[in-house]
Enzyme design. Sequence first.
Site, PDB file in Angstrom:
ATOM      1  N   PHE A  45       0.861  -1.184   0.000  1.00 28.57           N
ATOM      2  CA  PHE A  45       0.000   0.000   0.000  1.00 28.57           C
ATOM      3  C   PHE A  45       0.894   1.229   0.000  1.00 28.57           C
ATOM      4  O   PHE A  45       2.030   1.195   0.502  1.00 28.57           O
ATOM      5  CB  PHE A  45      -0.903   0.003   1.246  1.00 28.57           C
ATOM      6  CG  PHE A  45      -2.368   0.009   0.938  1.00 28.57           C
ATOM      7  CD1 PHE A  45      -2.977  -1.093   0.372  1.00 28.57           C
ATOM      8  CD2 PHE A  45      -3.146   1.120   1.210  1.00 28.57           C
ATOM      9  CE1 PHE A  45      -4.337  -1.102   0.086  1.00 28.57           C
ATOM     10  CE2 PHE A  45      -4.505   1.133   0.932  1.00 28.57           C
ATOM     11  CZ  PHE A  45      -5.107   0.018   0.364  1.00 28.57           C
ATOM     12  N   ARG A  85      -2.925  11.002   5.816  1.00 31.65           N
ATOM     13  CA  ARG A  85      -3.049   9.612   6.266  1.00 31.65           C
ATOM     14  C   ARG A  85      -2.510   8.644   5.222  1.00 31.65           C
ATOM     15  O   ARG A  85      -2.796   8.769   4.040  1.00 31.65           O
ATOM     16  CB  ARG A  85      -4.512   9.276   6.551  1.00 31.65           C
ATOM     17  CG  ARG A  85      -4.726   7.811   6.898  1.00 31.65           C
ATOM     18  CD  ARG A  85      -6.164   7.501   7.221  1.00 31.65           C
ATOM     19  NE  ARG A  85      -7.069   7.578   6.082  1.00 31.65           N
ATOM     20  CZ  ARG A  85      -7.195   6.648   5.140  1.00 31.65           C
ATOM     21  NH1 ARG A  85      -6.427   5.571   5.154  1.00 31.65           N
ATOM     22  NH2 ARG A  85      -8.071   6.795   4.160  1.00 31.65           N
ATOM     23  N   LEU A 141     -14.610   5.210  -5.010  1.00 28.59           N
ATOM     24  CA  LEU A 141     -13.186   5.008  -4.819  1.00 28.59           C
ATOM     25  C   LEU A 141     -12.676   3.748  -5.506  1.00 28.59           C
ATOM     26  O   LEU A 141     -13.317   2.699  -5.475  1.00 28.59           O
ATOM     27  CB  LEU A 141     -12.881   4.918  -3.325  1.00 28.59           C
ATOM     28  CG  LEU A 141     -11.505   5.461  -2.931  1.00 28.59           C
ATOM     29  CD1 LEU A 141     -11.431   6.934  -3.226  1.00 28.59           C
ATOM     30  CD2 LEU A 141     -11.257   5.205  -1.462  1.00 28.59           C
ATOM     31  N   ARG A 191      -0.693   9.469  -0.566  1.00 27.38           N
ATOM     32  CA  ARG A 191      -1.835   9.969  -1.333  1.00 27.38           C
ATOM     33  C   ARG A 191      -1.733  11.439  -1.697  1.00 27.38           C
ATOM     34  O   ARG A 191      -2.149  11.850  -2.778  1.00 27.38           O
ATOM     35  CB  ARG A 191      -3.122   9.705  -0.548  1.00 27.38           C
ATOM     36  CG  ARG A 191      -3.433   8.232  -0.463  1.00 27.38           C
ATOM     37  CD  ARG A 191      -4.620   7.946   0.416  1.00 27.38           C
ATOM     38  NE  ARG A 191      -4.936   6.520   0.366  1.00 27.38           N
ATOM     39  CZ  ARG A 191      -5.925   5.962   1.048  1.00 27.38           C
ATOM     40  NH1 ARG A 191      -6.689   6.702   1.828  1.00 27.38           N
ATOM     41  NH2 ARG A 191      -6.161   4.670   0.938  1.00 27.38           N
TER      42      ARG A 191
END
Length: 591
Positions: free
Chosen positions: A121, A399, A253, A287
């Site tokens: 991730f 985040r 998403l 992100r």
Amino acid sequence: MADISVTIHKHDVVIVGAGGAGLRAALEASKGVNTAVISEVFPTRSHTVAAQGGVAASLSNVEPDDWVWHMFDTIKGSDYLGDQDAIEFMCRMAPEVVIELEHMGMPFSRLQNGKIFQRRFGGHTKDFGKEAVQRTCAAADRTGHAMLHTLYEQCVKNQVVFYNEFYALELLKNEDHVVGVLAWDIANGGFHIFHAKATMFATGGYVRVYKTNSNAHINTGDGLALTLRAGFPVEDLEFVQFHPTGIYGVGNLITEGVRGEGGYLLNKDGERFMKRYAPTVWDLASRDVVSRAMAEEMRQGRGCGPEGDHMLLKLDHIGAGIIHERLPGIWELAYVFAHVDCTKEPIPVTPTAHYSMGGIPTNLSAEVVLGGMDKPEEPVKGFYAAGEAACASVHGANRLGSNSLLDIMVFGKVGGQHMAQFAQSLPEHVPLPENPGKRGIEEVTSLLNGTAGETMGAVWDELKESMEANCGVFRTEETLAKQRAVLQKLCDRYKKVGIADKGLAFNLDLIETLELGHMLDYSKAIVEGALARQESRGAHYRDDYPKRDDEKWHKHSLAYMEEDGSIRLDYKPVRMKPLTVPTFEPKERVY
């Protein structure tokens, strides 16, 4: 109209919100005290059900990992605005809370050896940033769905009392003690006071104020507005995360897990442009970096489509077998909403408002704290918050993907434990104040009894469009000052809003009008915080102040609502000392 009845309920612990944080807190609290959950929808329809990619934990099931590496990544990803003791606490607890979920029966995807499947991730690395690591534990691409159902079943088993289809109107206080909440019965009409020894807000995030967003219709930030109205602060609201890969035109998403499985972004020239912005990890940068890179490509004329307003996410090379096994929900979303078969062609995507780093300030016990430089960590008696509504500041300015489900599990659990302990320490309930819920009752009755004025929809549409245009991925003093003026006009118009439906049962005209009032309240805090913060950090990017300024702005923003509805800002220091490990000195992020 005749007076509407007020019903009073009494519980030791009352939790507002039935998402992952609320249910995890309820499960823990119910082991010791009488616990109730108030939810706007049936619990398994809460927004946690939409979480796709997974929950981060250093289990080392696929390759060596360590909670210290996880902590390093989270601190770095937060652009050094995260409180390091809270981040350490979360990362150390991560394996424990994931194994607990497994033992509750959560159906994680499995490796060949039977252990929990883990995927890469964005922003998650091993050995302090050297290369990407497989840390995110997943149930295919429906991790939140599996988590929510598992927790709800456990809460039913523990005899948690659920009040479904109730809408919170006011936080109730008796001097310095929070004693419960006033709510409206959506299904039948009528006011209900929930009198509690301990009250938690787990009411979710606040990005519905943006036109293009990934959030459920119920995510209108109600808990934040009720906290502001009660005289308590909210923290770091200017930090709004734009997820890089929302489906173009609709916002649904596309999980970061797609890029974790090997998917990548392309511009109109078919170029993998992320190599320019993050030469080490490319598409698996954090992100904020990927969203800004996409926005910059579009600004430079390299966007896709006739308007040049999106990018392409390519994953067909992964193979149809892996897509249908590990990303079945993504295939379905792309087919239904983008009308593409992602096993054969790329998905059109664009940065989409997704997550709220800011929220109600809390400590490691999920207790709400007063904030301010003089009493930054003094807890409010009987008041707790967890999940996206809270700001334990484990995410800081940005985040990392798959840290959100971890956040709600860790602070939901410890919040439930501490609420039960606090409730057990009180021999009886602190009395309700005189005329409890007066403000909320008057707000509803004035709408029901008033004559129809301006419609709510026109104000809401202008709020969403203007917030996206003026307070989005890129911000300047000019656009933010413009948005401040827009919000003032919208607040003035809101005072004249009326509702046509005067019924009591399922009056969505009433509920949405109340939600709009809440959104206007905290939108002012977002804009004021962003206007004051003259730097770029994490998800907050100022074109006119493109550098991070640790000397002036390495601090948390706190917003308070004054009696006239204006916002007053204060600040408190970032806690830079972890619980046990040596402090990582802040450096410029380089990917």
